[in-house]
Design a protein around this motif. Sequence first.
Motif, PDB file in Angstrom:
ATOM      1  N   UNK A  25       4.716  -6.936  -0.649  1.00  0.00           N
ATOM      2  CA  UNK A  25       4.796  -6.361  -2.090  1.00  0.00           C
ATOM      3  C   UNK A  25       5.121  -5.030  -1.981  1.00  0.00           C
ATOM      4  N   UNK A  26       3.212  -4.874  -2.110  1.00  0.00           N
ATOM      5  CA  UNK A  26       2.445  -3.834  -2.334  1.00  0.00           C
ATOM      6  C   UNK A  26       1.972  -2.948  -1.218  1.00  0.00           C
ATOM      7  N   UNK A  27       2.697  -2.957   0.211  1.00  0.00           N
ATOM      8  CA  UNK A  27       1.889  -2.196   1.555  1.00  0.00           C
ATOM      9  C   UNK A  27       2.065  -0.349   1.219  1.00  0.00           C
ATOM     10  N   UNK A  28       2.340  -0.102   0.403  1.00  0.00           N
ATOM     11  CA  UNK A  28       2.533   1.542   0.318  1.00  0.00           C
ATOM     12  C   UNK A  28       1.556   1.615  -0.377  1.00  0.00           C
ATOM     13  N   UNK A  29       0.621   0.447  -1.182  1.00  0.00           N
ATOM     14  CA  UNK A  29       0.089   1.356  -2.377  1.00  0.00           C
ATOM     15  C   UNK A  29      -2.105   0.960  -1.258  1.00  0.00           C
ATOM     16  N   UNK A  30      -2.028   2.617  -2.220  1.00  0.00           N
ATOM     17  CA  UNK A  30      -3.946   2.271  -1.374  1.00  0.00           C
ATOM     18  C   UNK A  30      -4.459   1.352  -2.521  1.00  0.00           C
ATOM     19  N   UNK A  31      -4.775   2.355  -3.338  1.00  0.00           N
ATOM     20  CA  UNK A  31      -5.312   1.923  -4.645  1.00  0.00           C
ATOM     21  C   UNK A  31      -3.975   0.904  -6.185  1.00  0.00           C
TER      22      UNK A  31
END
Length: 74
Positions: free
Chosen positions: A28-34
Amino acid sequence: MLEALYPNRIDLGIGRAPGANRLVTHALNEEKTIPLSYEQQVVDLKNLLTNDFPEDHRFKDLVATPVIPTTPEI
């Protein structure tokens, strides 16, 4: 959707846990770097449910559907 079906009977519970295991959380958070802060996520959710984003917000064109006259109590 629940609020549309049962107006004024739904309470929206908000917690920190994603409600899933590590693999699902990662997906669900794969694209989030921060990751966003919890506080920012709550503000974004409230704004989404009330269709009240500031004009310069990254989600200003996002609309929760179905559009109904009530919102769940937070």
